[in-house]
Design a protein around this motif. Structure first.
Motif, short mmCIF file in Angstrom:
data_model
loop_
_atom_site.label_atom_id
_atom_site.label_comp_id
_atom_site.label_asym_id
_atom_site.label_seq_id
_atom_site.Cartn_x
_atom_site.Cartn_y
_atom_site.Cartn_z
N SER A 151 -16.46 -25.83 50.58
CA SER A 151 -15.53 -25.75 49.45
C SER A 151 -16.32 -25.95 48.16
O SER A 151 -16.62 -27.09 47.78
CB SER A 151 -14.44 -26.81 49.59
OG SER A 151 -13.54 -26.75 48.50
N VAL A 152 -16.68 -24.85 47.51
CA VAL A 152 -17.51 -24.89 46.32
C VAL A 152 -16.69 -24.46 45.11
O VAL A 152 -16.18 -23.34 45.06
CB VAL A 152 -18.75 -23.98 46.47
CG1 VAL A 152 -19.60 -24.03 45.21
CG2 VAL A 152 -19.57 -24.40 47.68
N LEU A 153 -16.57 -25.35 44.12
CA LEU A 153 -15.85 -24.99 42.90
C LEU A 153 -16.62 -23.94 42.13
O LEU A 153 -16.04 -23.01 41.57
CB LEU A 153 -15.65 -26.23 42.03
CG LEU A 153 -14.63 -27.26 42.51
CD1 LEU A 153 -14.61 -28.46 41.58
CD2 LEU A 153 -13.24 -26.64 42.60
N GLY A 154 -17.95 -24.09 42.06
CA GLY A 154 -18.77 -23.12 41.36
C GLY A 154 -19.97 -23.76 40.72
O GLY A 154 -20.32 -24.92 41.00
N ALA A 155 -20.61 -23.00 39.84
CA ALA A 155 -21.86 -23.43 39.21
C ALA A 155 -21.66 -23.71 37.73
O ALA A 155 -20.91 -23.01 37.04
CB ALA A 155 -22.93 -22.36 39.39
N VAL A 156 -22.34 -24.76 37.26
CA VAL A 156 -22.40 -25.08 35.83
C VAL A 156 -23.80 -24.75 35.36
O VAL A 156 -24.79 -25.26 35.90
CB VAL A 156 -22.10 -26.57 35.58
CG1 VAL A 156 -22.25 -26.89 34.10
CG2 VAL A 156 -20.70 -26.91 36.07
N LEU A 157 -23.92 -23.88 34.36
CA LEU A 157 -25.22 -23.46 33.83
C LEU A 157 -25.61 -24.33 32.64
O LEU A 157 -24.80 -24.55 31.74
CB LEU A 157 -25.19 -21.99 33.41
CG LEU A 157 -25.44 -20.94 34.49
CD1 LEU A 157 -24.35 -20.98 35.56
CD2 LEU A 157 -25.54 -19.54 33.90
N ILE A 158 -26.86 -24.79 32.65
CA ILE A 158 -27.38 -25.63 31.57
C ILE A 158 -28.42 -24.84 30.78
O ILE A 158 -29.34 -24.26 31.36
CB ILE A 158 -28.03 -26.91 32.11
CG1 ILE A 158 -27.12 -27.62 33.12
CG2 ILE A 158 -28.40 -27.85 30.95
CD1 ILE A 158 -25.82 -28.11 32.55
N ASN A 182 -19.15 -18.59 41.95
CA ASN A 182 -18.31 -18.63 40.76
C ASN A 182 -19.01 -19.43 39.66
O ASN A 182 -19.48 -20.55 39.90
CB ASN A 182 -16.96 -19.26 41.09
CG ASN A 182 -16.05 -19.36 39.89
OD1 ASN A 182 -16.02 -18.46 39.05
ND2 ASN A 182 -15.30 -20.45 39.80
N VAL A 183 -19.10 -18.87 38.46
CA VAL A 183 -19.70 -19.57 37.33
C VAL A 183 -18.59 -20.24 36.53
O VAL A 183 -17.75 -19.58 35.93
CB VAL A 183 -20.51 -18.61 36.44
CG1 VAL A 183 -21.08 -19.35 35.24
CG2 VAL A 183 -21.63 -17.95 37.24
N LEU A 184 -18.61 -21.57 36.53
CA LEU A 184 -17.55 -22.33 35.89
C LEU A 184 -17.71 -22.39 34.37
O LEU A 184 -16.73 -22.52 33.64
CB LEU A 184 -17.51 -23.75 36.45
CG LEU A 184 -17.19 -23.86 37.95
CD1 LEU A 184 -17.42 -25.28 38.42
CD2 LEU A 184 -15.76 -23.42 38.21
N GLY A 185 -18.96 -22.33 33.91
CA GLY A 185 -19.17 -22.39 32.48
C GLY A 185 -20.59 -22.76 32.12
O GLY A 185 -21.44 -22.99 32.98
N ILE A 186 -20.82 -22.82 30.81
CA ILE A 186 -22.16 -23.06 30.27
C ILE A 186 -22.13 -24.30 29.38
O ILE A 186 -21.22 -24.47 28.55
CB ILE A 186 -22.65 -21.85 29.45
CG1 ILE A 186 -22.81 -20.63 30.36
CG2 ILE A 186 -23.97 -22.17 28.73
CD1 ILE A 186 -23.08 -19.34 29.62
N ILE A 187 -23.11 -25.18 29.56
CA ILE A 187 -23.30 -26.33 28.69
C ILE A 187 -24.52 -26.07 27.82
O ILE A 187 -25.60 -25.74 28.33
CB ILE A 187 -23.51 -27.63 29.49
CG1 ILE A 187 -22.25 -27.97 30.30
CG2 ILE A 187 -23.88 -28.79 28.57
CD1 ILE A 187 -22.42 -29.17 31.21
N GLU A 188 -24.35 -26.21 26.51
CA GLU A 188 -25.48 -26.09 25.58
C GLU A 188 -26.02 -27.51 25.33
O GLU A 188 -25.42 -28.30 24.61
CB GLU A 188 -25.04 -25.43 24.28
CG GLU A 188 -26.19 -25.18 23.32
CD GLU A 188 -25.74 -24.44 22.06
OE1 GLU A 188 -25.26 -23.29 22.21
OE2 GLU A 188 -25.86 -25.01 20.97
N ASN A 189 -27.15 -27.81 25.95
CA ASN A 189 -27.73 -29.15 25.90
C ASN A 189 -28.72 -29.26 24.73
O ASN A 189 -29.26 -28.26 24.26
CB ASN A 189 -28.43 -29.44 27.22
CG ASN A 189 -28.58 -30.92 27.49
OD1 ASN A 189 -27.87 -31.75 26.92
ND2 ASN A 189 -29.51 -31.28 28.35
N MET A 190 -28.97 -30.49 24.29
CA MET A 190 -29.92 -30.78 23.21
C MET A 190 -29.56 -29.99 21.95
O MET A 190 -30.41 -29.45 21.25
CB MET A 190 -31.36 -30.46 23.63
CG MET A 190 -31.80 -31.13 24.92
SD MET A 190 -33.50 -30.75 25.32
CE MET A 190 -33.54 -31.15 27.07
#
Length: 273
Positions: A151-158, A182-190
């Motif tokens: 059961s995988v919700l998806g991936a978070v891209l950093i 499934n790509v859940l979303g993108i985090i813009e770090n730093m």
């Protein structure tokens, strides 16, 4: 004996993958903050660190050098971070003789280890966060193939804001889509540094690259995480940043991100004042 597919990530409610197109964008730091934020929201959380060549999670969580216990059936028991046993971690680092040892393995041995990590751990958790290696390597393919039945919700891209990092994350996004994750979303770090004295924000690495990528690829933009020297200190010392600095802008961003990921209200989270 049960089929391998039936034993993948047994005892795990839902799984999140944290991925990036390149190293140095704060993927492991994001993994740790997401885990602590989920725990603060009342969930039982585990981290599986399969970044075989750079397993930094144990140090970030203050459990470096701990021993992994084994059940009579030969399963591994994850190392608990807290006394309440609501946050636990398994990493290849626990199985190395020295923290300075390099993992010099060819692809088949790496893939076999990943499969063992997915099938031989005794989990009893609501959420598992998997910290993956950077890039789109053999290990990624092995992971994606093995978790199809889980059961995988998806991936978070950093990513970080500058375009050279965004370009690499674009390739990672393409990889996820081609492998059916499934790509859940993108985090813009730093993304920006707020001076603690004058409160002026300096965009040291630029700004907006992750958000632009999200808009261009029709992926959810989860949030922009600023640089905070206190976060660096906490990860170096194995302390929980989201507990120690619960009211900081970074902690607020991570609470917003977790809310977007799991779709639940977090107003009742316990916050230190």
């Amino acid at each position: 004996m049960a089929a391998v597919s039936e034993t993948i990530l047994a005892g795990v409610g839902n799984t999140l993958l944290v991925v990036s197109g390149k190293g140095g964008v704060g993927k492991s730091t994001a993994t740790v903050q997401l885990a602590y934020t989920l725990r603060a929201a009342g969930h039982r959380v585990g981290i599986l660190d399969i970044d075989l060549c750079g397993p930094s999670i144990p140090r970030m969580m203050g459990v470096e050098g701990k021993d992994v216990l084994t059940t009579p059936e030969g399963k591994w028991v994850p190392v608990f971070v807290d006394e309440e046993k609501r946050l636990s971690v398994i990493s290849i680092a626990f199985f190395l003789e020295s923290k300075n040892d390099a993992v010099i393995w060819r692809g088949p041995k790496k893939n076999a280890m990943i499969k063992q990590l997915l099938t031989s751990i005794v989990w009893d958790i609501d959420y598992l966060i998997i910290d993956t290696p950077p890039g789109t390597s053999d290990e990624h393919i092995s992971l994606m193939e093995n978790i199809r039945s889980a059961s995988v919700l998806g991936a978070v891209l950093i990513t970080t804001p500058q375009m050279i990092a965004v370009d690499d994350v674009t390739r990672e996004l393409s990889f996820c889509r081609r492998t059916g994750i499934n790509v859940l979303g993108i985090i813009e770090n730093m993304s920006g540094f707020v001076c603690p004295n004058c409160s002026e924000c300096s965009n040291i690495l630029g700004t907006g690259g992750g958000e632009q990528l999200a808009a261009r690829t029709q992926v959810s933009f989860l949030g922009r995480v600023p640089i905070d020297s206190s976060l660096t200190c906490c990860t170096e010392e194995g302390l929980s940043y989201v507990e120690k600095f619960a009211n900081s802008p970074v902690s607020q961003v991570y609470r917003s991100i977790v809310h977007k990921l799991i779709g639940k209200e977090l107003e009742d989270m316990e916050v230190e004042n």
